[in-house]
Design a protein around this motif. Structure first.
Motif, PDB file in Angstrom:
ATOM      1  N   LYS A 160       7.621  37.660  -4.632  1.00 34.97           N
ATOM      2  CA  LYS A 160       7.223  37.643  -6.032  1.00 34.97           C
ATOM      3  C   LYS A 160       7.020  36.208  -6.517  1.00 34.97           C
ATOM      4  O   LYS A 160       6.045  35.907  -7.230  1.00 34.97           O
ATOM      5  N   GLU A 161       7.937  35.307  -6.129  1.00 33.40           N
ATOM      6  CA  GLU A 161       7.794  33.907  -6.515  1.00 33.40           C
ATOM      7  C   GLU A 161       6.574  33.277  -5.865  1.00 33.40           C
ATOM      8  O   GLU A 161       5.840  32.494  -6.487  1.00 33.40           O
ATOM      9  N   GLN A 162       6.331  33.612  -4.601  1.00 31.53           N
ATOM     10  CA  GLN A 162       5.150  33.098  -3.906  1.00 31.53           C
ATOM     11  C   GLN A 162       3.870  33.579  -4.582  1.00 31.53           C
ATOM     12  O   GLN A 162       2.924  32.804  -4.773  1.00 31.53           O
ATOM     13  N   LEU A 163       3.840  34.842  -4.957  1.00 29.22           N
ATOM     14  CA  LEU A 163       2.655  35.385  -5.618  1.00 29.22           C
ATOM     15  C   LEU A 163       2.417  34.722  -6.963  1.00 29.22           C
ATOM     16  O   LEU A 163       1.266  34.500  -7.365  1.00 29.22           O
ATOM     17  N   ASN A 164       3.471  34.380  -7.664  1.00 29.89           N
ATOM     18  CA  ASN A 164       3.322  33.673  -8.937  1.00 29.89           C
ATOM     19  C   ASN A 164       2.634  32.323  -8.736  1.00 29.89           C
ATOM     20  O   ASN A 164       1.892  31.853  -9.607  1.00 29.89           O
ATOM     21  N   LEU A 165       2.888  31.692  -7.595  1.00 29.00           N
ATOM     22  CA  LEU A 165       2.251  30.413  -7.281  1.00 29.00           C
ATOM     23  C   LEU A 165       0.795  30.598  -6.845  1.00 29.00           C
ATOM     24  O   LEU A 165      -0.078  29.797  -7.205  1.00 29.00           O
ATOM     25  N   LEU A 166       0.539  31.663  -6.084  1.00 20.96           N
ATOM     26  CA  LEU A 166      -0.741  31.798  -5.402  1.00 20.96           C
ATOM     27  C   LEU A 166      -1.814  32.514  -6.217  1.00 20.96           C
ATOM     28  O   LEU A 166      -2.985  32.098  -6.218  1.00 20.96           O
ATOM     29  N   LYS A 167      -1.454  33.588  -6.900  1.00 24.67           N
ATOM     30  CA  LYS A 167      -2.462  34.456  -7.523  1.00 24.67           C
ATOM     31  C   LYS A 167      -3.314  33.703  -8.532  1.00 24.67           C
ATOM     32  O   LYS A 167      -2.804  33.063  -9.447  1.00 24.67           O
ATOM     33  N   GLY A 168      -4.623  33.776  -8.334  1.00 23.72           N
ATOM     34  CA  GLY A 168      -5.561  33.132  -9.239  1.00 23.72           C
ATOM     35  C   GLY A 168      -5.749  31.650  -9.002  1.00 23.72           C
ATOM     36  O   GLY A 168      -6.606  31.025  -9.638  1.00 23.72           O
TER      37      GLY A 168
END
Length: 289
Positions: A160-168
């Protein structure tokens, strides 16, 4: 500045069911718009009912301001009339590649070095790692480094933390020896292609200590495979592979060194080709121009 990264250069990637007239239509649309075709590569799996693939590089004056109109014309001529998929991109725009890594540095540092030298046409907005070990090396390239530990039994929180960094924020994710299995949910939500590198002993030497077991079996070749990541572990479409000969005289550390050399080369080629829109995915396979 001239060449394929100039703002007036574009790339058109086309794929779909093969039929007569595709090349003529592509050339006609570009000619009508006043574009000059610089290079054109095409392939078909079967001229009678097979799959068609084409990569065209062209020059069109004031391309950035004309991109929307050209895309609309292609949608009509290629999409609606011929039922083809296509991608139209500006060659000057570098793809944003996030790199994920664990402790091994050879693939990561090789990619950062090639990016800095302009050998791989990409931007690296961040490096994400489940260990802090490589932070200083990454920051030496003036690239942000994010340490996201993956706790035992708490992978969902880390993802979840990784996705917050990566998405968009990125166009592709590169796993430069990231030693965690990404969940199906992560792959679905990240929304961009993910490229992985692994030694080519798989599946014969799965798990820990592959080089030791390869030595015990007397292998004569070591290699590496770069592929797109899917839910099926290490079964995604292959982008690039290579091997190097080894000898019974080579101790395990030498096998590992030679394997690392191949991994660097294979991953850098795969990422460079992806960033230059040379790789066309088609189900479980790829066409690389």
């Amino acid at each position: 500045m001239t060449g394929p990264t100039h703002e007036d250069y574009g790339r058109l990637i086309v794929q779909g069911a093969d039929r007569p007239g595709i090349v003529a239509t592509v050339s006609g649309v570009l000619t009508d718009e006043g574009a000059n075709i610089v290079s054109l590569d095409q392939s078909t799996s079967d001229p009678s009912g097979g799959r068609f693939f084409q990569r065209t590089v062209f020059h069109l004056a004031e391309l950035p301001s004309r991109l929307a109109g050209l895309n609309a014309t292609l949608e009509t001529r290629l999409g609606e009339q011929l039922g083809l998929e296509f991608r139209l991109v500006e060659a000057r725009r570098r793809k944003r590649a996030a790199i994920m890594v664990s402790k091994a540095d050879h693939c990561l540092l090789d990619l950062l070095w090639r990016q800095r030298r302009g050998e791989v046409h990409m931007a690296v907005p961040m490096v994400v790692s489940n260990h802090p070990d490589l932070g200083d090396d990454v920051r030496g390239f003036d690239i942000p480094f994010f340490h996201v530990p993956v706790g035992k039994g708490d992978k969902a929180a880390a993802e979840k933390e990784q996705l917050n960094l990566l998405k968009g924020n990125v166009d592709v994710v590169v796993l430069a020896r990231y030693m965690q299995i990404l969940s199906a949910g992560f792959l679905a939500e990240v929304g961009v292609p993910v490229i992985n590198i692994h030694h080519s002993f798989l599946p014969a030497f799965v798990g820990a200590g592959p080089y030791q077991r390869a030595k015990e079996r007397g292998v004569k070749l070591v290699g590496a495979t770069a592929h797109y990541v899917t839910e099926d572990l290490d079964e995604g479409p292959i982008i690039e592979q290579d091997v190097i000969r080894v000898s019974h005289r080579d101790p395990v550390p030498e096998l590992q060194r030679k394997g690392a050399d191949v991994e660097r080369l294979v991953l850098s080629r795969a990422v460079a080709w992806h960033c230059d829109d040379r790789v066309v995915r088609d189900g479980s396979t790829t066409v690389v121009f």
